[in-house]
Design an enzyme around this catalytic site. Structure first.
Site, mmCIF file in Angstrom:
data_model
loop_
_atom_site.group_PDB
_atom_site.id
_atom_site.type_symbol
_atom_site.label_atom_id
_atom_site.label_comp_id
_atom_site.label_asym_id
_atom_site.label_seq_id
_atom_site.Cartn_x
_atom_site.Cartn_y
_atom_site.Cartn_z
ATOM 1 N N LYS A 1 2.816 11.157 -3.517
ATOM 2 C CA LYS A 1 1.770 10.466 -4.275
ATOM 3 C C LYS A 1 0.891 11.453 -5.040
ATOM 4 C CE LYS A 1 -1.732 6.893 -3.489
ATOM 5 N NZ LYS A 1 -2.257 5.987 -2.468
ATOM 6 N N ASP B 1 0.887 -1.163 0.000
ATOM 7 C CA ASP B 1 0.000 0.000 0.000
ATOM 8 C C ASP B 1 0.927 1.215 0.000
ATOM 9 O OD1 ASP B 1 -1.675 2.099 0.550
ATOM 10 O OD2 ASP B 1 -2.396 1.330 2.477
ATOM 11 N N ASP C 1 -12.749 5.653 2.671
ATOM 12 C CA ASP C 1 -11.326 5.682 3.008
ATOM 13 C C ASP C 1 -10.909 7.096 3.395
ATOM 14 O OD1 ASP C 1 -8.563 5.700 3.032
ATOM 15 O OD2 ASP C 1 -8.323 4.575 1.163
ATOM 16 N N GLU D 1 -7.286 0.502 -4.599
ATOM 17 C CA GLU D 1 -7.331 0.420 -3.131
ATOM 18 C C GLU D 1 -8.667 -0.120 -2.605
ATOM 19 O OE1 GLU D 1 -6.075 4.362 -2.135
ATOM 20 O OE2 GLU D 1 -4.023 3.952 -2.776
#
Ligand code: AMP
Length: 594
Positions: free
Chosen positions: A71, A9, A170, A148
């Site tokens: 990211k 992850d 999330d 994800e």
């Protein structure tokens, strides 16, 4: 030599690496006891490369030679500066991946050259490609880029519960994503996705920091906005207070020797109630709820179409988030997996499947029951003294500790009774009473004197309940042994009696017909006894399945009917076939009953 495929992850704030070994999902420790690597890289004083905690620690002091949240830049043709050098986003991500690879290799004692890496569902082709490249630079063959929410659904094993639609919510440190997914067999399809990649738990911290800054301005006439070190310390204290407020109704934001004023030290000690904190973050949570509805609309679905809500990301531990979701979607969100780790777990499960293994399960210890207390409140439009207030909800991972504040009702009230229940009913009296105690000797105060009640449930199923008068610290408590197992054994006793009664009936019957519910054979040897027991178990399960059928949704009903049929068929087969069918069906019942 086995060829490992690890699951990674690669997060905005934190990253994790996991692997399936001997059928078990393991999130690999970065250092002893810590399984999370901050997604921060930097150059140390001597020019050495720092990845993770060390880089994060120097960020506040040396932002010019540290990089975080890379990211957000993946897929852009840009560079970021670190010290005197420029790096592409892929290269920075590769440093994190390489560190994770080394961590995995040290743990497994073997080389690792393949990985499944997760990305947000909304990532474009360019962003996915950049992630692949980062893997290659780190010496990893990226065998799959996995969404994800798909990874989360794999970890929660949602797809094994039959065809259904789920919401994956999330909320991490700096990003928020919600996805609507369709689960069918092994296939997880993302139907719609929405979010804000600049919203997360860090914003909640910021609200508390601002609150503290205001407090310092008002009480000390101090302006600390231009003092980076003070701000960095406030930030850390704010995050600690925020995390404490997930389990307690009050927390204190405290820092000794925070700064100096007129040559004298300034200490900060600022108490914050959960209620006040929830008001501070209400707009943020409101925004996430709105995003849930947008994603649902984009998927062409209504709230009623959703069977599950899966929680991902550390900030979903906030009770307010769970409460708002439950109010809005009328489903208790699933939170039995560690929300920081479940995406990495799902990536590892996918990796295992790619390498030909059977999809493994994630083992967690959860409480199968809800525990709570009662309080005066509104019930069906009237004031009622036994409103149920759950403190530990079923399926919460144990050990767990949760506190809630209650208030005295009368002026001069010197005692309160604390009742402890197990159950789900909003009327506490319909739940099972498992204990009670009296807190006497409260100070003579007007109504509204706060008493903090804490429920702590440990791995052995021992429930410790305490109540403490907030202002004086006066405390009483009880310990309830086997809070979990006692009901299991009660149920077992009841089942045993029921079965014994049926056997007794049959013994009275001179010639039991072949179709009686529980055929009894002359017990000749262990194999016969095992077969007989299995059949008893099978019929009890069938009975339970039929009971659940009455209230099951149509999807669940299909699963139930299939399960009942396969157990019925297996009753005429061998013991091992029956055992296998029972195991599968018992799992299904466990889920549906949960
Ligand atoms: P993630 O990016 O998924 O690792 O989530 C990190 C965020 O979760 C950070 O903002 C943490 O402060 C927050 N967080 C971690 N534990 C808790 C907790 N118990 N209650 C509330 N927020 C938490």
């Amino acid at each position: 030599m086995s060829e490992w495929i690890v699951g990674i992850d690669l997060g905005t704030t934190n990253s994790e690496v996991a692997v399936v070994r001997a059928g078990q999902v393991e999130v690999i420790p970065v250092t002893a006891g810590v399984r999370i690597l901050p997604s921060v890289v930097g150059l140390g004083d001597d020019g050495s490369l720092l990845v993770g905690e060390a880089a994060r620690n120097q960020y506040a002091l040396h932002p010019e030679r540290s990089v975080r949240s890379i990211k957000r830049r993946m897929g852009e043709s840009t560079t970021v500066q670190m010290g005197s050098q420029e790096f592409a986003p892929q290269e920075i991500s590769a440093m994190i991946l390489r560190r994770l690879r080394e961590i995995a290799e040290a743990h497994l004692g073997e080389a690792v050259s393949k990985a499944v890496i997760t990305v947000p569902a909304y990532f474009s082709d360019a962003q996915r490609q950049a992630t692949r490249e980062a893997g290659e630079i780190a010496g990893l063959d990226v065998v799959r880029i996995l969404n994800e929410p798909t990874a989360a659904a794999l970890a929660y094993e949602s797809s094994r519960r039959g065809a259904r639609k789920a919401i994956v919510y999330d909320l991490g440190g700096g990003t928020f994503d919600v996805s609507v997914v369709n689960l069918e067999g092994d296939v997880v399809e993302v139907l719609a996705s929405h979010g804000n990649n600049h919203l997360g738990g860090d914003d909640f911290d910021q609200k508390l920091v601002e609150h503290a800054i205001e407090h310092l301005a008002q009480t000390q006439q101090l302006d600390v906005r231009q003092q980076p070190l003070v701000l960095a310390r406030l930030q850390r204290a704010a995050e600690a207070a925020k995390i404490a407020l997930s389990a307690q109704p009050f927390a204190t934001l405290s820092e000794e020797y925070l700064c100096e004023k007129d040559g004298l030290p300034v200490h900060l000690s600022l108490e914050i109630s959960r209620r006040a904190y929830e008001e501070m973050i209400a707009d943020y949570i409101g925004e996430t709820i709105e995003a849930v509805h947008i994603a649902l609309r984009d998927a062409g679905l209504a709230v009623a179409d959703i069977s599950e809500v899966l929680l991902v990301g550390g900030a979903t531990r906030t009770p307010f988030v769970q409460r708002r979701l439950e109010e809005e979607l009328r489903l208790q969100p699933r939170a039995e997996l560690d929300p920081d780790l479940c995406v990495a777990m799902g990536a590892a499960i996918q990796a295992a499947v790619i390498s030909g293994a059977q999809a493994p399960s994630v083992l967690v210890d959860v409480t199968p029951y809800t525990f709570g207390t009662s309080a005066l409140g509104e019930y069906e439009g009237e004031m009622y003294p036994y409103c149920y207030v759950p403190l530990i909800r079923k399926n919460t991972p144990i050990p767990v500790s949760r506190s809630e504040v209650f208030h005295t009702v009368h002026d001069g009230q010197t005692k309160v009774e604390v009742n402890v229940y197990q159950g789900e009913d909003p009327d506490a009296l319909n739940n099972i009473s498992i204990g009670r105690f009296l807190v006497e000797g409260l100070r003579d105060a007007p109504a509204g004197n706060p008493v903090v009640t804490t429920f702590s449930l440990d791995l052995n199923g021992i429930l410790h309940v305490s109540a403490r008068e907030k202002e004086t610290g006066l405390q009483h408590s009880i310990t309830i042994d086997r809070a979990i197992s006692r009901f299991t054994s009660d149920k077992l006793d009841a089942a045993r009696e029921r079965i014994a009664a049926i056997f007794a009936d049959q013994e009275d019957d001179a010639a039991p017909a072949a179709s009686t519910a529980l055929p009894v054979e002359a017990a000749s040897g262990d194999a016969d006894e095992t077969a007989r027991r299995l059949r008893v178990e099978a019929r009890a399960l069938i009975e339970k399945g039929e009971r659940l059928l009455a209230t099951a949704s149509s999807e669940d009903a299909d699963d139930l009917v299939n399960g009942i049929e396969s157990v019925k068929e297996a009753i005429t087969g061998s013991s091992s076939e029956l055992k296998a069918a029972i195991d599968v069906f018992a799992d299904l019942l466990y889920y549906l009953d949960a």
